[in-house]
Scaffold this motif. Structure first.
Motif, PDB file in Angstrom:
ATOM      1  N   ARG A 117       1.047   4.096  11.015  1.00  0.00           N
ATOM      2  CA  ARG A 117       0.697   2.662  10.350  1.00  0.00           C
ATOM      3  C   ARG A 117       2.000   2.053  10.538  1.00  0.00           C
ATOM      4  O   ARG A 117       1.840   0.921  10.397  1.00  0.00           O
ATOM      5  CB  ARG A 117       0.763   3.332   8.783  1.00  0.00           C
ATOM      6  N   MET A 140       0.717  -1.366  -0.124  1.00  0.00           N
ATOM      7  CA  MET A 140       0.109   0.069  -0.073  1.00  0.00           C
ATOM      8  C   MET A 140       0.857   1.288  -0.016  1.00  0.00           C
ATOM      9  O   MET A 140       1.717   1.371   0.826  1.00  0.00           O
ATOM     10  CB  MET A 140      -1.037  -0.154   1.171  1.00  0.00           C
ATOM     11  N   SER A 141       0.609   2.150  -0.826  1.00  0.00           N
ATOM     12  CA  SER A 141       1.376   3.567  -1.006  1.00  0.00           C
ATOM     13  C   SER A 141       0.979   4.347   0.353  1.00  0.00           C
ATOM     14  O   SER A 141      -0.073   4.562   0.675  1.00  0.00           O
ATOM     15  CB  SER A 141       0.828   4.128  -2.178  1.00  0.00           C
ATOM     16  N   THR A 142       2.306   5.073   0.658  1.00  0.00           N
ATOM     17  CA  THR A 142       1.959   5.900   1.827  1.00  0.00           C
ATOM     18  C   THR A 142       1.986   7.357   1.119  1.00  0.00           C
ATOM     19  O   THR A 142       2.194   8.480   1.962  1.00  0.00           O
ATOM     20  CB  THR A 142       3.364   5.776   2.767  1.00  0.00           C
ATOM     21  N   LYS A 143       2.124   7.472  -0.192  1.00  0.00           N
ATOM     22  CA  LYS A 143       2.148   9.023  -0.631  1.00  0.00           C
ATOM     23  C   LYS A 143       0.740   9.626  -0.364  1.00  0.00           C
ATOM     24  O   LYS A 143      -0.244   9.052  -0.323  1.00  0.00           O
ATOM     25  CB  LYS A 143       2.043   8.634  -2.348  1.00  0.00           C
ATOM     26  N   LYS A 164       2.066   8.179   8.706  1.00  0.00           N
ATOM     27  CA  LYS A 164       3.206   7.234   8.235  1.00  0.00           C
ATOM     28  C   LYS A 164       3.606   6.340   9.660  1.00  0.00           C
ATOM     29  O   LYS A 164       3.766   5.355   9.796  1.00  0.00           O
ATOM     30  CB  LYS A 164       4.107   7.693   7.797  1.00  0.00           C
TER      31      LYS A 164
END
Length: 119
Positions: A14, A1-4, A11
């Motif tokens: 997570r 999964m992207s943290t963008k 962040k």
């Protein structure tokens, strides 16, 4: 999964939760959330998807006494530990979310330990 697109706080939250899942061993987690005015704590059984116990500075017995300070966090920690023990939970993992282990979060954790929760 992207943290963008996620904030540094999200962040960190997570990353912390992922690490907790890896070493929890099926124990419930003591999740803490704090805002400018209040602090909240829940003991959550992730396997069942249920909240086992909770406490906050919004509870009627605490609300008039204290606001968002270390003393209020200690009271919430004591109350969530008592509620968890009443529900049969003695061992938890501590989920500080994205908050640093300092100040009100640390005071809540220490009070919960003193009241009998093991983590």
């Amino acid at each position: 999964m992207s943290t963008k697109g996620l904030s540094l706080f999200d962040k960190r939250r997570r990353r912390n939760r992922t690490a907790l899942r890896a070493r929890s061993g099926g124990r419930p987690r003591l999740s803490v959330h704090r805002s400018g005015k209040h602090i909240y704590a829940q003991v959550i059984d992730d396997a069942a998807g249920k909240t086992v116990a909770s406490a906050s500075t919004l509870d009627k017995s605490v609300k008039g006494k204290a606001g968002s300070n270390v003393a209020a966090a200690q009271e919430v920690g004591k109350r969530v530990a008592e509620a968890a023990k009443a529900a049969g939970v003695t061992q938890v993992v501590f989920d500080r979310g994205g908050f640093l282990y300092h100040g009100r979060v640390k005071a809540l954790a220490d009070a919960a330990r003193e009241s009998g929760l093991e983590f």
